[in-house]
Design an enzyme around this catalytic site. Structure first.
Site: not given
Lengths: 214, 375
Positions: B143, B235, B268, B272, B274, B279, B297, B302, B359
């Protein structure tokens, strides 16, 4: 524009089907992590150890990426069976250097390029520009494609299904004694030819200096 | 000896297409009007269940959509051709969707798969065939693919190796990415709600972002880039966002700015659990002056390897229009210290920072500046 790179150390692996001596148990102490490593990741960790990798930035190149993981996923889709989360997380092209960053606790820059048969040239050009900052750069070029569909895909007759080259480089003002002449190595994937050519020439010289033209 | 020298680099032209619009103006308008391009589809998950996806609504193929965007940039630039332009591509899936069709169509065989169309290289192969670029390199770091291409574009221009660089970020929807993210348990079946306490995951989307960079002055300057690795997990990001913080700090250092200079952060913000938490914590810790923060997003989805260029274009539109879009769908903010607008805010914005994380803990931050008429 030309950039001269001093080759500080270099290493290579070439295997018909599978590189056997990658010292995984010595280099990757944690068993769970070791089990998750892809074939390219294992080669990356081994090559990095051979060229004295510390915390340098990395430019990594692979033409085909993680074909084993990709094939597992696409087969699961075709058969409508569950996709392995590990296969998916291991399927991106930057997987080997991500594992390398974790193992070396290196929080520095790591980039990955992929240009099919031009991949090794892209590694060299990207590395040469990055090296202009003045630090040492690890150039890594790996393709491991001993996977279930290789006989259908291997139209070039490549016999070395696992191969990798590592060059630790830094910018120098010294005169070059290695030039890229596009030699062919029929048994190896064309995505590694230029890096392999440089490795072979560097091995014969006491002070190898490579000229990269961008 | 040639070294990297600080050089003024500007966005000469840019163009984008994604599920929220087929031009940068349409995408920006969708952000201001909260018109999300995320729709529910039944065709992507192998179990036949619904997934919320950002698919471009167009009769054209993805390849033609990409070519249209590149043509748009060529026409709006001062260039006659791209023959002296260096092409940098960023993509995480390349021709994967095409390969899936071949594999499934041939009953589970790779016999019809052409590497020029299957690999990541397929995008630059297509573009080189049509435009004959001076040279090209393709970046594939999941990404952050097109963000890493922008980083390298700045370095290429500073080295003096070329005068113009075209950066193309492009990723199409594929069964692999939709089902892969579903396998990881991070795919939402609703429109994503980044930074919300009750967020349910991300929306996979497709898109193209094209940016021409060079030294001819324009109203948007590329001033700083920063990269880092999490060195933490394949991840999951570091829970305190150490890698994200390091990338943002490196971008600030590269731009010779301190954190208080940044007025807007295009996060970003995938939606999610996590990512958003890590962030958010990194932003809170690095920017005590609380700049405006937004994730776009929930409108665009995304766009994976293309999100770096698409969201830098969105950040440039924010600078041009001096209006930060609302965080669509945000109802119950998780991290109170983040300055997340829930309505459009018109305010003086000089510097914008855009984040992309991937990732393997691959992180990139990019800073752009609005050049005023006086400066």
């Amino acid at each position: 524009m030309k950039v001269n790179l001093k080759i500080i150390s270099s290493a290579v692996v070439l295997a018909d089907t599978k590189c056997e001596e990658l010292q995984e148990k010595i280099l990757v102490k944690k068993m769970m992590l070791r089990r998750r490593l892809t074939r390219s990741s294992r080669i990356a960790v081994y090559l990095a150890s051979k060229v004295g990798y510390g915390h340098e930035r990395i430019v990594f190149g692979t033409a085909y990426g993680e074909v084993n993981a990709t094939a597992d996923i696409i087969e699961s889709i075709y058969n409508k069976t569950l996709i392995s989360p590990t296969a998916f997380q291991n399927s991106v092209h930057n997987t080997p250097v991500s594992y390398l960053s974790m193992l070396s606790e290196n929080m520095g820059e790591m980039t990955t390029v992929s240009d099919l048969f031009n991949t090794s040239l892209s590694v060299l050009k990207t590395g040469a520009i990055k090296a202009l900052k003045g630090d040492r750069i690890l150039l890594l070029n790996i393709d491991a494609f001993n996977f279930k569909f290789i006989e259908q895909m291997n139209r070039c007759g490549v016999s070395k299904l696992e191969s990798g080259v590592a060059l630790m480089v830094e910018v120098t003002q010294e005169e070059a004694n290695i030039y890229i002449e596009d030699e062919r190595y029929g048994e190896v994937s064309p995505s590694l030819w230029q890096m392999l050519e440089i490795y072979n020439k560097a091995e014969k010289l006491s002070n190898p200096v490579l000229e990269v033209e961008i | 000896m040639a070294m990297l020298k600080s050089k003024e680099i500007y966005i000469q032209a840019m163009s984008a297409s994604c599920c929220a619009g087929v031009s940068k103006e349409e995408i920006y308008e969708s952000l201001l009007l909260s018109k999300s391009g995320i729709k529910k589809h039944k065709d992507f998950l192998i179990d036949g269940s619904l997934s919320a996806i950002g698919k471009i609504d167009s009769p054209h193929s993805f390849e033609n959509i990409m070519l249209e965007q590149v043509e748009d940039v060529l026409k709006s630039s001062e260039l006659e051709s791209f023959h002296n332009t260096f092409l940098l591509v960023g993509s995480s899936v390349g021709g994967m969707a095409w390969s899936e069709e071949q594999f499934i169509g041939s009953g589970g065989s790779c016999i019809d798969i052409d590497l020029n169309r299957q690999s990541i290289y397929s995008i630059s192969h297509t573009l080189n065939k049509k435009y004959g670029f001076k040279d090209s390199i393709t970046f594939s770091t999941a990404c952050t693919s097109s963000s890493n291409a922008i980083v390298f574009a700045k370095e290429l221009l500073e080295s003096g190796a070329c005068e113009e660089v075209l950066v193309v970020g492009a990723d199409s929807i594929s069964l692999t990415t939709v089902n892969g993210f579903n396998a990881l348990g991070v795919l939402s079946d609703e429109c994503a709600t980044p930074f919300d306490r009750d967020r349910t995951g991300m929306n996979v989307a497709e898109g193209v972002g094209v940016i021409l960079l060079g030294s001819m002055p324009s109203d948007i300057k590329l001033v700083g880039v920063g990269c880092s690795s999490d060195a933490h997990n394949i991840t999951h990001p570091h829970p305190e966002g150490n890698g994200a913080k390091s990338a943002m700090q490196n971008a600030l250092d590269n731009a010779n700015l301190d954190a208080s200079s940044i007025d807007y952060i295009n996060a970003h913000g995938t939606g999610t659990t996590a990512n958003d938490r890590a962030e958010g914590r990194a932003i809170i810790s690095l920017f005590p002056n609380r700049p405006l923060v937004g994730s776009t997003k929930s409108i665009t989805g995304h766009t994976l390897g293309a999100c770096g260029t698409i969201e830098l274009i969105i950040s440039a539109m924010v600078l041009k229009n001096q209006t930060v879009p609302q965080n669509f769908n945000l109802k119950n903010q998780e991290l109170e210290e983040l300055n997340l607008p829930i309505e459009n805010i018109s305010i003086e914005i000089k510097f914008a920072l855009s984040n992309a994380f991937a990732f393997g803990g691959n992180n990139v931050s990019i800073i752009i500046q609005k050049v005023s008429d006086e400066s």
